[in-house]
Design a protein around this motif. Structure first.
Motif, short mmCIF file in Angstrom:
data_model
loop_
_atom_site.label_atom_id
_atom_site.label_comp_id
_atom_site.label_asym_id
_atom_site.label_seq_id
_atom_site.Cartn_x
_atom_site.Cartn_y
_atom_site.Cartn_z
N ASP A 126 -52.52 -48.29 42.15
CA ASP A 126 -53.10 -49.37 42.02
C ASP A 126 -52.52 -49.38 43.64
OD1 ASP A 126 -53.94 -49.10 39.27
OD2 ASP A 126 -53.66 -51.09 39.26
N PHE A 127 -51.47 -49.47 44.23
CA PHE A 127 -51.86 -50.10 45.23
C PHE A 127 -51.59 -48.61 46.48
CE2 PHE A 127 -49.99 -53.59 43.05
CZ PHE A 127 -50.22 -54.74 43.68
N HIS A 128 -51.48 -47.30 45.47
CA HIS A 128 -51.39 -46.49 46.56
C HIS A 128 -49.92 -46.27 47.12
CE1 HIS A 128 -56.12 -45.70 46.76
NE2 HIS A 128 -55.24 -46.18 45.84
N VAL A 129 -48.60 -47.04 46.48
CA VAL A 129 -47.77 -46.50 47.49
C VAL A 129 -47.01 -44.82 46.41
CG1 VAL A 129 -44.92 -46.99 46.93
CG2 VAL A 129 -46.84 -49.10 47.37
N ASP A 130 -46.49 -44.69 47.58
CA ASP A 130 -46.39 -42.50 47.86
C ASP A 130 -44.94 -42.75 47.21
OD1 ASP A 130 -48.12 -41.87 49.54
OD2 ASP A 130 -47.58 -43.50 50.90
N GLY A 131 -44.06 -43.15 47.00
CA GLY A 131 -42.69 -43.59 46.85
C GLY A 131 -42.14 -44.82 46.11
N LEU A 132 -41.41 -44.23 44.97
CA LEU A 132 -40.37 -45.79 45.09
C LEU A 132 -38.74 -45.30 45.16
CD1 LEU A 132 -41.84 -46.58 41.60
CD2 LEU A 132 -42.76 -47.26 43.46
N ARG A 133 -37.93 -45.58 45.21
CA ARG A 133 -36.48 -45.87 45.52
C ARG A 133 -36.12 -46.86 44.73
NH1 ARG A 133 -32.46 -50.06 46.37
NH2 ARG A 133 -30.80 -48.97 47.65
N VAL A 134 -35.36 -46.14 43.05
CA VAL A 134 -34.58 -47.07 42.44
C VAL A 134 -33.43 -47.22 42.46
CG1 VAL A 134 -34.52 -46.42 40.19
CG2 VAL A 134 -36.31 -45.39 40.79
N ASP A 135 -33.36 -48.27 42.49
CA ASP A 135 -32.10 -49.43 43.15
C ASP A 135 -31.39 -49.22 41.81
OD1 ASP A 135 -31.22 -50.93 45.14
OD2 ASP A 135 -30.36 -52.53 43.06
N ALA A 136 -29.87 -49.24 42.25
CA ALA A 136 -28.77 -49.51 41.44
C ALA A 136 -28.96 -48.61 40.61
CB ALA A 136 -28.56 -50.84 41.02
N VAL A 137 -28.92 -46.94 40.33
CA VAL A 137 -28.97 -46.32 39.07
C VAL A 137 -27.16 -46.09 38.74
CG1 VAL A 137 -29.13 -43.74 38.84
CG2 VAL A 137 -31.05 -44.68 40.08
N ALA A 138 -26.67 -46.19 39.53
CA ALA A 138 -25.70 -45.91 38.71
C ALA A 138 -25.23 -47.21 37.80
CB ALA A 138 -24.33 -46.14 39.44
#
Length: 642
Positions: free
Chosen positions: A300-312
């Motif tokens: 919906d917002f056409h964002v190109d990517g997500l940086r997923v925080d604190a995966v560890a």
């Protein structure tokens, strides 16, 4: 049951089928939606609260009267109602009475908009934005063999108005777009976008997973920002936080009076470091909530990517805790979180071709960027090991760097194990860690010279790039989330020089496939000299096997001038200097080279050599001036090891 309240399938086994339909978007069913029912205009409300004994919707449309619009309990713990006359822009909350009889007004978990903090009501919103980025959306890719140079921006403090208030998203679009274009970054990574109650959390304690923060405007204003950046050829990545959420009583915490979005056992469900709750990844409805949020931003917002925080913190049950509950096999891995991350990456890549999902993962968990089901399925992983080793090296007094020489070559041991982003983020310039330039030892000139070498090494090493705002002009103070960047520094020659260097590095990075293509291939980096610890000099070649293009980097990492330092090269003839961090344009002395003609004297296992003057604390980058297609480079017998 009315079709208006079609229940959401919650069986985890249905997720594979749901990836091809709108049913993977629970926000299409839950939340507030402007609708017409029986010829009457109004708003349809639906909320998941299986443990509640009563739910009503209160808001501007009923003077916040909890007795006027009671909701009906439907299947799967969903409550719904239609409110005639309610309209876009009105505030609302869900008044939830728990099984124990306690009543709390709650924000809508699927809210599309919220009122300005410290108020916490959701706002009825209807999408009315018209996109013009069709060409961009149809051609975007994850960029594996393309230049990816990311400018990380905290939207609330990159730049502010003269009165200290935030820029509107539309103002930010033009100012940020112009600046990023000038500096040559390919992407921006925005943090602090998703709605959050506390400014001091920098946007990492999210309450509105489906809404941009109202601090900078409306959802349409945010879409304008993305659309405008796409029009300039700039990709947009968002920081996304599926690992934890705040304990604020108005938000997700104990939503229906008991643990709902969070694990019930505090040994699994509470982060002591951050005073936050941990999502229950074993609950299908929670998995759908999070995946739906990711898709909302990407679709919906056409964002190109997500940086997923604190995966560890998601992967390990014992992350930063003394008491923890092992998994069914007795191990420390959160198997439910592993399954969630795999499913997240499967669904987002299937439904949003070309998007990039990036993990901030600080351990050696295997297969982070290996496609699911064999790995977690991320596109990229932040190179936290490279960051820690490189900063630790540069923080050493140059006199002692020879004892830490391996820190700059150790990355070579594992660099092909994952798809890496060389990230220098906001976390490195806060909490008394100093700004990057101030981490360097010595006087102000020496600090800047060493900082320029740091940047040149970062841009010429395999891996995508990320630099936090302010570091591109050598901000000397730590980042302050409550104020604008000190933009006046860009008019000061010392800072402008570093800014010029970053701009030039981005230009070369975007032009040269040897700098960006084949990051994960063994043959993309050749070490010419990796063991001259006594002089703290390194030399290496970046090479693109497809085009044959290559370049040589020579780094002198002490404040000692080294005259006629010999470096082995594979080909006779003339070489040209692409960049010297000692150039006067960047704030250096402008040391000249007497000749760039290779001699017949073999060196470093190569048949020819150059004799170079290495300025103090500098990096020289050269290329062969002849036909690069004829290059045959001799790999040294031993690669650098730990």
């Amino acid at each position: 049951m009315s079709d208006s309240f079609l229940p959401l399938p919650l069986d985890y086994g249905h997720l594979q089928q749901m990836a091809t339909s709108d049913l993977v978007r629970p926000d299409h069913l839950l939340g507030a939606h402007v609708a017409t029912q029986g010829g009457v205009e109004g708003v349809r409300f639906a909320v998941w609260a299986p443990g509640a004994q009563h739910v009503s919707v209160v808001g501007d449309f009923n003077d916040w009267n909890g007795f006027e619009n009671a909701m009906t309990r439907l299947d799967f713990g969903v409550w719904g109602t239609f409110v005639p006359g309610a309209r876009m822009g009105q505030r609302y909350k869900y008044r939830v009475t728990s099984a124990a009889g306690q009543t709390e007004d709650k924000m809508d978990p699927y809210g599309s908009a919220f009122e300005l903090r410290p108020a916490t009501a959701s706002v009825v919103w209807e999408d009315r934005f018209e996109w013009t980025d069709t060409r961009w959306m149809s051609s975007r890719t994850a960029g594996f063999d393309q230049p990816v140079s990311v400018y990380e921006v905290h939207v609330g403090s990159w730049m502010r108005r003269d009165d200290g208030w935030f820029l509107n998203y539309r103002e930010l679009a033009h100012k940020l777009g112009e600046y990023v274009t000038y500096m040559g970054f390919t992407h921006v990574e925005l943090l602090g976008v998703m709605e959050h109650p506390f400014d001091g959390s920098w946007g990492y304690q999210v309450t509105g997973y489906y809404a941009p923060t109202s601090r900078l405007g409306t959802p349409e204003d945010f879409k304008y920002l993305v659309n405008h950046l796409h029009g300039l050829g700039i990709g947009v990545i968002l920081d996304w936080v599926p690992g934890h959420f705040p304990t604020d009583p108005s938000g997700l915490a104990r939503f229906d009076g008991g643990p709902l979005y969070e694990y019930a056992d505090p040994r699994r469900g509470f982060h002591q470091d951050w005073n936050t709750f941990i999502f229950d990844y074993g609950r299908n409805e929670v998995v759908m909530f999070l995946i739906g949020s990711a898709l909302k931003w990407l679709q919906d917002f056409h964002v190109d990517g997500l940086r997923v925080d604190a995966v560890a913190s998601m992967l390990y049950l014992d992350f930063s805790r003394t008491e923890w509950v092992p998994n069914v096999h007795g191990g420390r891995e959160n198997l439910e979180a592993v399954a969630f991350l795999k499913r997240l990456n499967e669904v987002t890549h299937h439904m949003c071709p070309g998007c990039m999902i990036i993990a901030e993962e600080s351990t050696s968990f295997p297969g982070v960027t290996v496609p699911s089901p064999y790995g977690l399925g991320f596109d990229y992983k932040w190179a936290m090991g490279w960051m820690n080793d490189t900063l630790a090296y540069f923080e050493q007094d140059p006199l002692w760097r020879k004892h830490h020489h391996h820190k700059l070559t150790f990355y070579n041991v594992y660099r092909t194990s994952e798809n890496y982003v060389l990230a220098i983020s906001h976390d490195e310039v806060v909490h008394l860690k100093k700004s990057l330039v101030m981490k360097m030892p010595g006087d102000w000139y020496t600090q800047r010279a060493q900082y320029r070498t740091f940047l040149a090494l970062m841009w010429t090493m395999p891996g995508k790039k990320l630099l936090f705002m302010g570091q591109e002009f050598a901000q000397s103070t730590e980042w302050d989330h409550d104020a604008s960047l000190p933009w006046y520094l860009t008019d000061v020659p010392d800072h402008r020089g570093v800014m010029n260097l970053v701009r030039r590095l981005n230009q070369l990075y975007r032009e040269r496939p040897d700098w960006y293509r084949g990051d994960k291939r063994d043959d993309s980096l050749y070490w010419v000299s990796a063991d001259d610890a006594d002089q703290s000099v390194y030399a290496y070649v970046r090479r693109d096997s497809e085009s044959g293009q290559w370049s040589l980097a020579v780094a002198n990492l002490t404040p000692t001038y080294r005259e006629q330092y010999r470096v082995g090269v594979p080909q006779a003839g003339e070489y040209r200097l692409l960049l010297s961090t000692d150039d006067g344009e960047y704030g250096g002395f402008g040391t000249q080279q007497p000749s760039l003609m290779a001699s017949q004297e073999g060196w470093h296992g190569q048949p020819y050599s150059l004799s170079l003057n290495l300025p103090p604390s500098s990096v020289l980058i050269l290329e062969f001036a002849g036909d690069v297609q004829t290059l045959t480079y001799r790999q040294p017998e031993e690669s650098p090891q730990a």
